[in-house]
Design an enzyme around this catalytic site. Structure first.
Site, PDB file in Angstrom:
ATOM      1  N   LYS A  19       5.559 -16.637   9.542  1.00 32.24           N
ATOM      2  CA  LYS A  19       5.642 -17.575  10.367  1.00 32.24           C
ATOM      3  C   LYS A  19       7.129 -17.171  11.347  1.00 32.24           C
ATOM      4  O   LYS A  19       7.436 -18.132  12.017  1.00 32.24           O
ATOM      5  CB  LYS A  19       5.725 -19.176   9.753  1.00 32.24           C
ATOM      6  N   MET A  47      -4.574  -0.259  11.326  1.00 32.24           N
ATOM      7  CA  MET A  47      -4.499  -1.158  12.571  1.00 32.24           C
ATOM      8  C   MET A  47      -5.310  -0.587  13.701  1.00 32.24           C
ATOM      9  O   MET A  47      -5.045  -0.517  14.874  1.00 32.24           O
ATOM     10  CB  MET A  47      -3.076  -1.213  12.939  1.00 32.24           C
ATOM     11  N   ASP A  97       4.629 -11.268   3.076  1.00 31.61           N
ATOM     12  CA  ASP A  97       3.759 -11.172   4.431  1.00 31.61           C
ATOM     13  C   ASP A  97       2.399 -11.657   4.497  1.00 31.61           C
ATOM     14  O   ASP A  97       1.870 -11.920   3.297  1.00 31.61           O
ATOM     15  CB  ASP A  97       3.570  -9.647   4.552  1.00 31.61           C
TER      16      ASP A  97
HETATM   17  N1  SAH Z   1       1.954  -1.279   4.241  1.00 32.60           N
HETATM   18  C1  SAH Z   1       0.640  -1.554   4.289  1.00 32.60           C
HETATM   19  C2  SAH Z   1      -0.003  -1.481   5.853  1.00 32.60           C
HETATM   20  C3  SAH Z   1       0.700  -2.400   6.813  1.00 32.60           C
HETATM   21  S1  SAH Z   1      -0.284  -1.977   8.569  1.00 32.60           S
HETATM   22  C4  SAH Z   1      -0.047  -0.518   3.625  1.00 32.60           C
HETATM   23  O1  SAH Z   1       0.688   0.249   2.952  1.00 32.60           O
HETATM   24  O2  SAH Z   1      -1.230  -0.731   3.339  1.00 32.60           O
HETATM   25  C5  SAH Z   1      -1.481  -3.226   8.386  1.00 32.60           C
HETATM   26  C6  SAH Z   1      -2.602  -2.416   8.465  1.00 32.60           C
HETATM   27  O3  SAH Z   1      -2.918  -2.129   7.053  1.00 32.60           O
HETATM   28  C7  SAH Z   1      -3.986  -3.315   9.019  1.00 32.60           C
HETATM   29  O4  SAH Z   1      -4.388  -3.612  10.036  1.00 32.60           O
HETATM   30  C8  SAH Z   1      -5.190  -2.607   8.238  1.00 32.60           C
HETATM   31  O5  SAH Z   1      -5.444  -1.341   8.987  1.00 32.60           O
HETATM   32  C9  SAH Z   1      -4.394  -1.972   6.814  1.00 32.60           C
HETATM   33  N2  SAH Z   1      -4.693  -2.975   5.764  1.00 32.60           N
HETATM   34  C10 SAH Z   1      -3.643  -3.696   5.066  1.00 32.60           C
HETATM   35  N3  SAH Z   1      -4.299  -4.173   3.677  1.00 32.60           N
HETATM   36  C11 SAH Z   1      -5.645  -3.935   4.101  1.00 32.60           C
HETATM   37  C12 SAH Z   1      -6.871  -4.182   3.181  1.00 32.60           C
HETATM   38  N4  SAH Z   1      -6.732  -4.851   2.288  1.00 32.60           N
HETATM   39  N5  SAH Z   1      -8.068  -3.640   3.598  1.00 32.60           N
HETATM   40  C13 SAH Z   1      -8.179  -3.030   4.780  1.00 32.60           C
HETATM   41  N6  SAH Z   1      -6.931  -2.776   5.529  1.00 32.60           N
HETATM   42  C14 SAH Z   1      -5.871  -3.196   5.034  1.00 32.60           C
END
Ligand code: SAH
Length: 505
Positions: A58, A173, A36
């Site tokens: 992609k 998000m 991802d």
């Molecule tokens: N499965 C992922 C979340 C996916 S949804 C998890 O458990 O973290 C995608 C959202 O995750 C982004 O829009 C953001 O809000 C958050 N996110 C993911 N990685 C991040 C990071 N390194 N720093 C801040 N927010 C992050």
């Protein structure tokens, strides 16, 4: 038999060392990796070179379409009997659509396993110094999607409970919908003064934290141009950050440092700088290769026990010497009663790793120090073996000969130029975003000058602090017209890292 299986692996929030051991195990046996946007690409290095790497960002245009295509791809690869790793940012089951992917696999009868990961909220909490719960402040935390309310009149989120419960709320998000969500919490009863933190690219070198309140965080985010990906932490716990922040307080935090060393040995020094918070750009200026001929070294090795002293003045010399010993079917016993001198503590450690205790380590870790120690001994008629780099200074053989010793100094390895400098390092130098460049031997600076040309070297290093490991390297810098800003008192990588700390601290 079809051995196809799909592992849904949580990649963690960003820092590549935050993946689980199980996750790495799965990557190591992967034949296909589908990854991802939010999964750190560095993690792909755990997969075999032969593994097919597919960037899921992609696939497809719109989000939903893309998800169907990803599901189909997982099923197709699993059916083809492949070991597939689906590498997902954070945790696969937290807003990661991992549930949907598993449903598709289940329906198609493809076996799967799920490996949890550190989710963004948890990573951001740790690296921003904001505990999500605290005995004296709050006993609950909710993870909420920030996209849910967008364009919908009906919401699945229980805004009343979320707002009035007093627990910590973390929105994923939620940057494009920040104003809307903050407003909603205020409307449903949470105090506008409640502290809020936005954490962007949590746990990475690019982590940014912005703190405000429910009432003003959206304005602050607009003013500073705050962008996704970020999570939003709402709750009184945010105020603990002032006391508990550590990640962005480290001594070299935010500093971009270029490390010029042989590619084979940059790792250790880079790690020392990275743990202090620096962003390290590696810039190998030396490539170590075998000598043009092994003849002289082999000759010496075959008569090894006839020498009184073996002098080793770098970790590379130790490695090449013992590798050659091994190639000739010998081991440390071939040294007999030959004594060993190491130039400094690092070289000494390297020698110890071959089961041998060095007899002599000078207090001054350089060739002059070695000479100084030998001048206290009677070296007359002693036979000394000094395996060395092709471009080494000749002070040791020269001075030992003057003391009456017989010295053989065969070439054990050569320093040559790498084919090119890494593009990201060149780019950072051109953009003038580099704070410091480190040189750990004369050849690192001389080779860089030879590769870039002196004019470009001066131009690129304008405003960049120059750090040199010791007086000889510093002299080589000055000979090339560079000003040396940082030089440690003792000439080791640890001391150099500390000197950088002192300079920037
Ligand atoms: N499965 C992922 C979340 C996916 S949804 C998890 O458990 O973290 C995608 C959202 O995750 C982004 O829009 C953001 O809000 C958050 N996110 C993911 N990685 C991040 C990071 N390194 N720093 C801040 N927010 C992050």
């Amino acid at each position: 038999m079809n051995n196809g299986i799909v592992y849904l692996v949580g990649a963690g929030p960003g820092d590549p060392s935050l993946i689980t051991l199980r996750g790495v195990e799965c990557l190591k046996k992967a034949e296909v990796v589908i990854y991802d946007y939010l999964a750190n690409e560095q993690l792909l290095s755990h997969a075999p070179e032969s593994a097919v790497r597919i960037y899921a960002g992609k696939i497809g245009g719109r989000h939903n379409q893309g998800q169907d295509e990803i599901n189909n791809l997982l099923v197709e690869k699993g059916r083809a009997g492949k070991v597939v790793v689906r590498l997902k940012g954070g945790d696969p089951f937290v807003f990661g659509r991992g549930g949907e992917e598993c449903e598709a696999l289940r329906e198609a009868g493809i076996p799967f396993e799920v490996v949890p990961g550190v989710t963004a909220a948890v990573g951001a909490s740790a690296y921003s110094g904001i505990p999500l719960t605290h005995r004296d402040i709050t006993a609950s935390v909710a993870f909420v999607t920030g996209q849910e309310g967008k364009g919908k009149n009906e919401s699945n989120i229980d805004w009343d409970r979320l707002s009035l419960g007093g627990g910590t709320v973390v929105f994923y998000m939620g940057i494009t919908t920040l104003r809307h969500n903050m407003q909603r919490m205020i409307e449903h009863g949470r105090s506008p003064e409640t502290p809020v933190a936005l954490v962007r690219w949590a746990t990475t070198d690019c982590q940014q934290v912005l703190v405000g309140t429910l009432a003003d965080i959206a304005d602050r985010a607009d003013e500073s141009g705050f962008k996704p990906p970020a999570i939003t932490i709402v709750g009184e716990v945010v105020s603990l950050r002032e006391k508990l922040k550590w990640f962005d307080k480290r001594s070299l935090c935010g500093k971009k440092i270029v490390v010029t060393r042989a590619a084979e040995q940059a790792g250790e020094f880079s790690a020392k700088l990275a743990t202090r918070g620096a962003t390290v750009l590696e810039c190998p200026t030396i490539r170590l290769v075998e000598p043009e001929s092994w003849q002289l070294l082999d000759l010496a090795i075959r008569e090894l026990s006839g020498y009184d002293w073996l002098v080793l003045t770098s970790g590379n010399a130790v490695r090449y010497f013992f590798q050659r010993l091994d190639m000739l079917g010998l081991d440390a016993r071939a040294l007999g009663s030959c004594r060993i001198c190491a130039v400094g503590p690092k070289t000494a450690d390297e020698i110890r790793s071959h089961g041998i205790k060095p007899d002599l380590v000078p207090n001054d870790y350089k060739a002059e120090g070695v000479i100084d120690e030998f001048s206290r001994l009677d070296m007359h008629n002693n036979r000394v073996l000094f395996p060395r780099a092709d471009k080494a200074r000749d002070i040791i053989p020269r001075e030992l000969k003057r003391m009456g010793a017989h010295v053989d100094s065969p070439v054990a390895y050569r320093n040559i130029f790498p084919d090119r400098l890494p593009p990201e390092t060149l780019f950072a130098l051109e953009k003038r975003s580099v704070d410091c460049i480190t040189f750990t031997s004369s050849s690192t600076v001389q080779n860089l000058a030879a590769m870039l040309g002196e004019e470009l070297l001066h131009d690129m290093l304008k405003g960049v602090a120059v750090a040199s490991i010791g007086p000889i390297t510093s002299k080589s810098c000055r000979d090339l017209g560079l000003r040396v800003d940082i030089e440690p008192k003792s000439h080791t990588l640890d001391a150099l890292a500390e000197a950088l700390e002192a300079h920037f601290g």
